[in-house]
Design a protein around this motif. Structure first.
Motif: not given
Length: 415
Positions: A46-49, A52
């Motif tokens: 899951l990439e959040l800005g 990761t």
């Protein structure tokens, strides 16, 4: 929203959070979730800005259990924190018996720890899901909120067991009491989203009386001392102010019964009702106005005699000595107990009433007076006529100069 697993000791807040925020729930594909969700498998990212989050499948506590490893591009992209869920705790590891045969779960836990988590660098921070006192782990869980892989590698006793067979044997031997209502709670967490616990209905004394006659159980959340002085017949005493309030209730109240709460003051009954609902209990309502309303209508009340250890010692030397009933857990009893006392943990009383005399006083004792107060109310509800609550515990008995003994559980006296 990320779920580590189907929780077995409380109703998850994912339904309420999803309703409030509109967030999508993500959980491992083995969870068998029936609610709207996005399943993932081991290695999912899951990439959040710059952050990761990597899903690391760590079965053992439950087959679907997943830990989450955090990487930050601003820190070079190396792993820097582990959200361990119910796998690696501070000072201990999670219990393996909440979904599969304990030895099978322990073996899976061993491989999750040794092959997936311990290879992480020493400086990776560890953020566990629980602190000390949780039923999801062993007795060695620390109260600290974070640690590191390196610290746990050197100080966590369970991680020092490198042999699988030894680890499995140790994990199984140290299992404590299972959380109550495990199956029911897992079903709730796996099924349609629980979006609201509801608002307990205010009930008049007459309505409470009718509900009790129909099978409802009154849970009195005031202090044990207030309960002893006056309470509704058949009520169970467990203070809503104490740690583990809802867990205690779920251990002793019939699982299919409706619950009515008696609280100490306005507002407390709603807090108590929410705690009970969080462990899968069905709360019908609360006595509006509390015991003041009940007594204003001159409705009947029951009492339980409250004594201290010195008085217990005096009565034990008298012509009609009470049976001393120790309601702590096995380890506490083995460590120190009153000679001649009978050991039955409070949660086991309902299955062992036939071991208790009905023609002799029974004095319930524990460590500090909380569990013994609950035990006394259980016995009175069951019809034992002469029940005494010892308001201080075995430690106070010893400090008063009275004898104690250590060792295995005593045999039940002949009835």
């Amino acid at each position: 929203m990320l779920e580590t697993h189907n929780h077995a000791d409380h109703v998850s807040g994912h339904g309420r959070l999803a309703r409030t925020t509109g967030a999508t729930i993500h959980i491992h594909e083995l969870a068998g979730a029936a609610y709207p969700h996005e399943p993932f498998a081991d290695g999912w990212l899951l990439e959040l800005g710059e952050l990761t989050i990597e899903a690391i499948h760590t079965p053992g506590h439950r087959p679907e259990h997943t830990s989450f490893l955090l990487r930050d591009a601003g820190r070079g992209g190396a792993p820097w924190a582990l959200l361990g869920g119910d796998s690696l705790f501070i000072g201990d590891v999670a219990r393996p018996d909440l979904a599969v045969e304990p030895r099978e779960g322990a073996a899976a836990m061993f491989h999750s720890l040794q092959q997936r988590l311990l290879p992480l660098d020493d400086e990776v921070e560890v953020w566990p899901a629980h602190l000390g006192g949780s039923l999801c782990g062993g007795s060695a869980i620390d109260l600290k909120t974070s640690s590191t892989i390196g610290f746990e590698r050197h100080h966590n006793r369970a991680l020092g067991i490198a042999d699988e067979a030894e680890f499995v044997a140790d994990a199984v031997a140290s299992l404590g009491d299972r959380p109550p209502n495990v199956g029911q709670i897992v079903d709730l967490n796996r099924g349609p989203l629980v979006e609201d616990f509801g608002t307990p209905a205010p009930l008049t004394p007459h309505e409470v009386e009718e509900a009790v006659a129909a099978g409802a159980v009154v849970i009195d959340g005031r202090t044990n001392e207030e309960f002893d002085e006056a309470h509704i017949a058949g009520a169970l005493s467990t203070s809503a102010y104490d740690t583990g309030f809802a867990t205690k209730v779920s251990r002793v109240a019939p699982g299919d019964s409706e619950i009515i709460v008696v609280a100490a003051s306005d507002g407390d009954e709603r807090d108590a009702a929410e705690l009970l609902a969080a462990v899968g209990m069905r709360v019908r309502g609360f006595l509006e106005g509390g015991m003041t309303a009940w007594r204003t209508e001159e409705r009947p009340v029951r009492k339980i005699e409250l004594i201290d250890p010195d008085e217990l010692a005096a009565r034990s030397e008298g012509p009609e000595p009470p049976l001393i009933l120790d309601v702590r857990n096995a380890a506490e009893y083995s460590g120190e107990h009153i000679p001649g006392s009978l050991h039955i943990p409070y949660g086991d009383l309902a299955d062992r009433f036939d071991e208790l005399p009905r023609d002799r006083p029974i004095a319930a004792i524990c460590r500090g007076g909380k569990r013994s107060g609950l035990a006394a109310s259980i016995l009175q509800r069951e019809g034992f006529a002469e029940v005494v609550h010892v308001g201080q515990g075995v430690g106070a008995w010893r400090q008063g100069g009275h004898p104690v003994r250590s060792g295995a559980e005593a045999a039940s006296p002949a009835i």
